[in-house]
Design a protein around this motif. Structure first.
Motif, short mmCIF file in Angstrom:
data_model
loop_
_atom_site.label_atom_id
_atom_site.label_comp_id
_atom_site.label_asym_id
_atom_site.label_seq_id
_atom_site.Cartn_x
_atom_site.Cartn_y
_atom_site.Cartn_z
N THR A 53 23.60 -53.13 -139.05
CA THR A 53 24.93 -53.08 -138.45
C THR A 53 25.94 -52.45 -139.41
OG1 THR A 53 26.68 -54.39 -137.44
CG2 THR A 53 25.49 -55.44 -139.23
N TYR A 113 28.83 -68.13 -127.02
CA TYR A 113 28.86 -67.97 -128.47
C TYR A 113 30.30 -67.83 -128.94
CZ TYR A 113 28.43 -65.55 -132.97
OH TYR A 113 28.55 -65.18 -134.29
N SER A 122 28.93 -53.70 -139.21
CA SER A 122 29.94 -54.76 -139.16
C SER A 122 30.12 -55.49 -140.49
CB SER A 122 29.57 -55.81 -138.12
OG SER A 122 29.51 -55.27 -136.83
N LYS A 123 29.13 -55.46 -141.35
CA LYS A 123 29.17 -56.32 -142.54
C LYS A 123 29.45 -55.49 -143.79
CE LYS A 123 28.06 -59.59 -139.67
NZ LYS A 123 29.03 -60.59 -139.25
N SER A 137 24.98 -54.67 -133.42
CA SER A 137 23.55 -54.96 -133.37
C SER A 137 23.25 -55.97 -132.27
CB SER A 137 23.00 -55.39 -134.72
OG SER A 137 23.79 -56.37 -135.30
N1 PMP Z 1 22.63 -60.32 -136.71
C1 PMP Z 1 23.09 -61.28 -137.50
C2 PMP Z 1 22.12 -62.04 -138.34
C3 PMP Z 1 24.46 -61.57 -137.52
O1 PMP Z 1 24.93 -62.56 -138.30
C4 PMP Z 1 25.34 -60.82 -136.71
C5 PMP Z 1 26.83 -61.08 -136.67
N2 PMP Z 1 27.31 -62.22 -137.13
C6 PMP Z 1 24.79 -59.85 -135.89
C7 PMP Z 1 23.44 -59.60 -135.93
C8 PMP Z 1 25.62 -59.05 -134.92
O2 PMP Z 1 26.50 -58.24 -135.54
P1 PMP Z 1 27.18 -57.01 -134.81
O3 PMP Z 1 26.95 -57.14 -133.34
O4 PMP Z 1 28.59 -57.07 -135.21
O5 PMP Z 1 26.44 -55.80 -135.35
#
Ligand code: PMP
Length: 373
Positions: free
Chosen positions: A224, A19, A226-227, A96
């Motif tokens: 998450t 990925y 992250s966003k 996540s």
């Molecule tokens: N789920 C979705 C739909 C995503 O787009 C992403 C990251 N692009 C993730 C999960 C994983 O995100 P992270 O591991 O940063 O929490």
């Protein structure tokens, strides 16, 4: 270095590509759906203090069950969804992605199958492969929505052990109706993972699948930091589900998987949720600005509940991607003929994207309906 073929690699991993979005230098990086807004200064101050405090105890293993962090996350989910979520229903991991991996380790694995409705998050099949779980592509309509009857029929026929529903979906952006999720849930005996990585960006009136948790012990909602929280570098993802699911994941998680610095940093965030989520409204406004500008350029988009927009139709996505990059704007070619995905961020990023797009649109767009997407 030898080639991969010369190693005794598991057969199902042979020939696969890892990925990863190309990490190309560009002035405007609109390809990985991050939140471009810097963290609020008050949070940064708390974060520094929390990390300093945690560092004093780095000789000790972290709290293996991240009890305090899970309580914070449960509180955040309860407050924002209106659904009471208990700390015992929450589990956290390194992004996540790790949550999804643990779910597949516990509920998928050798001889078991996962189903997802593609195009969707490309890590779902990749993590399935990594955990030895078979993968089946589900169907979507040409407009990328899920046809609930077709989905239910497919679930009944395939009897998957794990079903993924990404809502809002990546890369298309649209949230999935709760009725679709409940119909899929009722059609399977497996677990249903609603991947809500982008939930905070949904348009008003889009309820979270958290509201479906009571009475559905096979339903898992993953989230998450992250966003919307703008903390992609932290690596902190979490889920809410029946507390029995959390017990199941403890069978597969590595001991002390979540470091004490990660836990401390993540715990600093919930106290600043309002300031963090203020950037979400700003990002949503930029997303809507992109959506509204596209028709003037002869382009269209898929309805978006996320911090990105899938736009088209372009005659050749690879060429349009390169033409935008030549103008300093890096978007994502998600492999869908006729479509590209752009992350919504700051007003300056939107301006740069729309300017670049207006310069190239006439050369690259294709007549609506001609795309094979
Ligand atoms: N789920 C979705 C739909 C995503 O787009 C992403 C990251 N692009 C993730 C999960 C994983 O995100 P992270 O591991 O940063 O929490």
């Amino acid at each position: 270095m030898v080639s991969l073929d010369q190693l005794p690699l598991r057969p199902e991993l042979r020939g696969r590509t890892p990925y990863g979005a190309p990490q190309v230098p560009a002035t405007y990086r609109l390809n990985t759906n991050e939140n471009p807004h810097p963290l609020p200064v008050e949070l940064l101050a708390d974060l520094g203090a929390a990390l300093g405090h945690a560092a004093l105890e780095l000789n000790r293993y972290p709290d293996r069950d991240a009890v305090a962090l899970r309580a914070d996350l449960a509180h955040y989910l309860s407050r924002t969804s209106g659904e009471a979520v208990e700390p015992a229903q929450v589990w956290a991991a390194n992004g996540s992605n790790e949550i999804l991996q643990q779910v597949l380790q516990a509920f998928g694995g050798a001889g078991r199958r996962a189903l997802g409705f593609t195009p969707s998050y490309s890590m779902h099949p990749i993590i399935s492969a990594g955990t030895g779980t078979g993968w089946v592509d589900g169907h979507r309509r040409a407009d990328f929505t899920i046809d609930v009857d077709a989905a239910v029929a497919q679930v009944r026929e395939l009897r998957p052990d794990v079903v993924f529903v990404t809502s809002p979906n990546n890369p298309t952006g649209t949230a999935v109706a709760l009725e679709t999720i409940t119909a899929i849930h009722d059609a399977t005996e497996g677990v249903v993972v609603v991947d809500e990585a982008y939930a905070e960006f949904a348009r008003a009136g889009t309820p979270s699948a958290l509201t479906l948790l009571p009475g559905r012990p096979r339903l898992i909602v993953s989230r998450t930091m992250s966003k919307a929280f703008g903390m992609a570098g932290l690596r902190l993802g979490y889920l809410a589900a029946d507390a029995a699911v959390v017990d199941a994941l403890q069978l597969v998680r590595l001991p002390y998987h979540l470091g004490s610095l990660t836990q401390a940093a993540a715990r600093a965030a919930p106290a600043h949720t309002d300031a963090l989520l203020a950037t979400v409204d700003a990002v949503k406004a930029e997303r809507d600005r992109i959506v509204e500008a596209l028709p003037q350029l002869g382009l269209t988009s898929v309805p978006s509940d996320a911090n990105f927009v899938l736009f088209g139709h372009v005659a050749d996505a690879g060429k349009a991607w390169q033409a935008l990059l030549d103008r300093g704007v890096l978007v994502r070619d998600v492999g869908l003929p006729g479509w590209l995905r752009v992350t919504a961020g700051t007003a300056e990023e939107t301006d740069a994207f729309l300017t670049a797009l207006s310069e190239i649109a006439a050369d690259h767009r294709t007549t609506l309906g001609e795309s094979d997407a």
